[in-house]
Design an enzyme around this catalytic site. Structure first.
Site, PDB file in Angstrom:
ATOM      1  CG  HIS A  69      -1.003  -0.154   7.777  1.00  0.00           C
ATOM      2  ND1 HIS A  69      -0.360  -0.955   8.035  1.00  0.00           N
ATOM      3  CD2 HIS A  69      -0.745   0.482   6.564  1.00  0.00           C
ATOM      4  CE1 HIS A  69       0.160  -1.606   6.915  1.00  0.00           C
ATOM      5  NE2 HIS A  69      -0.023  -0.824   5.964  1.00  0.00           N
ATOM      6  CG  ASP A  92       0.717  -5.901   1.129  1.00  0.00           C
ATOM      7  OD1 ASP A  92       0.263  -5.405   0.214  1.00  0.00           O
ATOM      8  OD2 ASP A  92       0.891  -5.444   2.326  1.00  0.00           O
ATOM      9  N   GLY A 126       0.877  -1.228   0.151  1.00  0.00           N
ATOM     10  CA  GLY A 126       0.131  -0.078   0.053  1.00  0.00           C
ATOM     11  C   GLY A 126       0.983   1.304  -0.040  1.00  0.00           C
ATOM     12  CB  SER A 127       0.688   4.586  -1.618  1.00  0.00           C
ATOM     13  OG  SER A 127       0.827   3.859  -2.823  1.00  0.00           O
ATOM     14  N   GLY A 128       1.595   5.237   1.015  1.00  0.00           N
ATOM     15  CA  GLY A 128       1.481   5.952   2.405  1.00  0.00           C
ATOM     16  C   GLY A 128       2.851   5.676   3.131  1.00  0.00           C
ATOM     17  CG  HIS A 129       3.750   2.314   4.243  1.00  0.00           C
ATOM     18  ND1 HIS A 129       3.273   2.764   5.388  1.00  0.00           N
ATOM     19  CD2 HIS A 129       2.985   1.529   3.751  1.00  0.00           C
ATOM     20  CE1 HIS A 129       2.180   1.896   5.792  1.00  0.00           C
ATOM     21  NE2 HIS A 129       2.097   1.029   4.568  1.00  0.00           N
ATOM     22  CE  LYS A 179       4.871  -2.670   4.078  1.00  0.00           C
ATOM     23  NZ  LYS A 179       4.864  -2.612   2.347  1.00  0.00           N
TER      24      LYS A 179
END
Lengths: 331, 331
Positions: free
Chosen positions: A215, A109, A53-56, A104
């Site tokens: 998250h 995922d 996921g994006s945001g990392h 991860k």
């Protein structure tokens, strides 16, 4: 929610487009499906692919380049990418020696990378990262979460792959690094997912979340705010309880102090100072260090500490040249 | 106020100690007075020294190393360093070719660096940076403020100094880069000075401060929050009004999108995407880019845009090798 965005639906593509334009010498962006690859396709090596996921950011796109990843598959914010992204990325970067996925450990995922692995017409293997010692199972996880230690796995395996090592060797080294790496984080504020528009969790002005996930998942406990030394003491104790280093025989470590995004570098270096003293008091020698925002949690204020037990092989591949947007040395 | 600190009085020394320990291969920390130098003293070059109040990390300590600074003098948070720091740093790094101070234009810094310059037993000169086009005078400033463009001045002048160029040439290039560089920033939140314990200014949940300074100084106006494209349009318009580039003859620029600390990289790349489109629409070619937290404002959420009009000389010195904690390429 105040963020620098236009429309919530366009955040990912606009941010990826900016990233690809700013680093056009290193990466290429593919649309439909979304994935990023090295500008120059590497030959005669295992293709190393990550994603999530994006945001990392800079995880994972910032680690594409010589000595690290061949491709990365970004999902929407805090959402797994889909198998078509991994398949298209693998097709683009496969160089005849197989594909290694670095994933991860989050349920979405894991499921999507497994589906891609089954459909992939190339030899492939997967390294699952699970360095977060905070909790055994979590909101999105069976087993431990993969967090900032993933950067170390990607760096070390990426280096080995450049030597022409085969898929089994890359997979084995990735598993080894993961097994010798432990992390734990702490949040002072929540993050805010743009599509939700409000903080993921409530936290008071005098509280912290010990063991938070990247998250905003719950950690071990909600606590009263304390000073940096006391916070770091808990993080380091949890990490060492997991790693159980034997002073002397495994005395050399890599120390990563990772910011979740909104914590200033000045504070991260202060945390490094606290952590390094504690590790030294445990008989450990910090021979490699990394301090900064390397695995973030949108706009969360907070930080994590990661320790990797080094050996000659891991140290050598940590030190080797890397040339990516977010990590660059001996280039 | 939630920060990773122990005691307010110890923040600076604990953070500097962590920085020096984490980057012991690059820098050395001197106590009493505080200054940092390169680990290996450079010879036969102009000594480049910067400094200023802390809270803007990685500015300036993160830019010590080959190709950039010889030393940096950190003051307390948002407080000028004192002349004894500059004098001791100059004594430590002077290599027979004089000292160039690079100073952001704030009254306290200017006064203290001037005092040091007068007392210095070596040939010396000063480049004052004043790239912030937001306001002509400000809370701590007569004339324009020096902000993120300072990083570009330090990189370019640092490169020239490595070639053995003399003091006058280094000073001239620094002044040229400053005159061809313009910045403006925007804040979504205030910063909180640790010793004050409360936000420097109040700002509502639907407001932004257009033209904010890197200490939370007022900008041009308080506005309603808008989308990223609209915010960037105002920043870029102010910058271009100042630089007045002539499309064609001065069409090549460096674009720096700088985070003030608490804004995620994902949003900074989105801002880069907006800014790059606007600059291209003005006939400019973005041939060099930098995106990240390079000149911060403690824990402020916000960002600034900096544009430098490149020429062959500036581009060459931007591209040349640099090896510091915060900027590293062609190393």
């Amino acid at each position: 929610m105040k963020k620098f965005i236009n429309n919530v639906d366009d955040i990912l593509i606009e941010s990826l487009s900016g990233f690809a334009a700013a680093h056009a010498d290193i990466v290429s962006l593919n649309l439909e499906p979304h994935f990023l690859t090295r500008k120059q396709k590497a030959e005669n090596k295992v293709a190393i692919i990550s994603g999530g996921g994006s945001g990392h950011e800079p995880l994972h796109s910032g680690y594409i380049g010589y000595g690290m990843l061949d491709a990365a598959c970004p999902g929407h914010v805090f959402t797994s990418p889909s198998p078509d992204q991994m398949l298209a990325a693998a097709e683009a970067v496969h160089a005849g020696k197989g594909v290694l996925f670095i994933v991860k450990n989050y349920a979405g995922d894991v499921m999507n990378f497994e589906m891609a692995a089954e459909m992939l017409p190339f030899e492939n293997a997967t390294v699952l990262t699970s360095d977060d010692v905070a909790v055994e199972n979590s909101t999105y996880t069976t087993g431990r979460r993969g967090v900032a230690g993933t950067v170390i796995v990607e760096k070390v395996v990426g280096s080995l792959a450049e030597t022409g090592a085969d898929l089994a060797a890359c997979k084995a080294l990735g598993d080894k690094v993961n097994s010798r790496t432990a992390s734990m984080g702490v949040a002072l504020t929540s993050c805010t997912v743009p599509a939700a528009g409000r903080p993921t969790f409530d936290i008071g002005d005098t509280e912290l979340e010990m063991g938070v996930g990247i998250h905003g998942e719950p950690g071990r406990r909600r606590e009263a705010m304390r000073n940096a030394d006391a916070i770091v003491a808990d993080l380091v104790a949890a990490i060492l309880e997991d790693l159980k280093p034997t002073p002397g025989s495994e005395s050399e470590v890599l120390l990563l102090v990772n910011g979740f995004a909104a914590t200033p570098l000045m504070e991260l270096y202060l945390l490094y100072n606290s952590a390094s003293k504690l590790l030294q008091a445990h008989g450990l020698v910090i021979s490699r260090s990394l301090v900064g925002n390397y695995t973030t949690a949108l706009d969360m204020a907070g930080a994590s500490i990661t320790v990797t037990l080094l050996d000659d092989e891991i140290r050598q591949h940590w030190d080797s040249p890397v040339h990516t947007a977010a990590l660059r040395w001996q280039c």
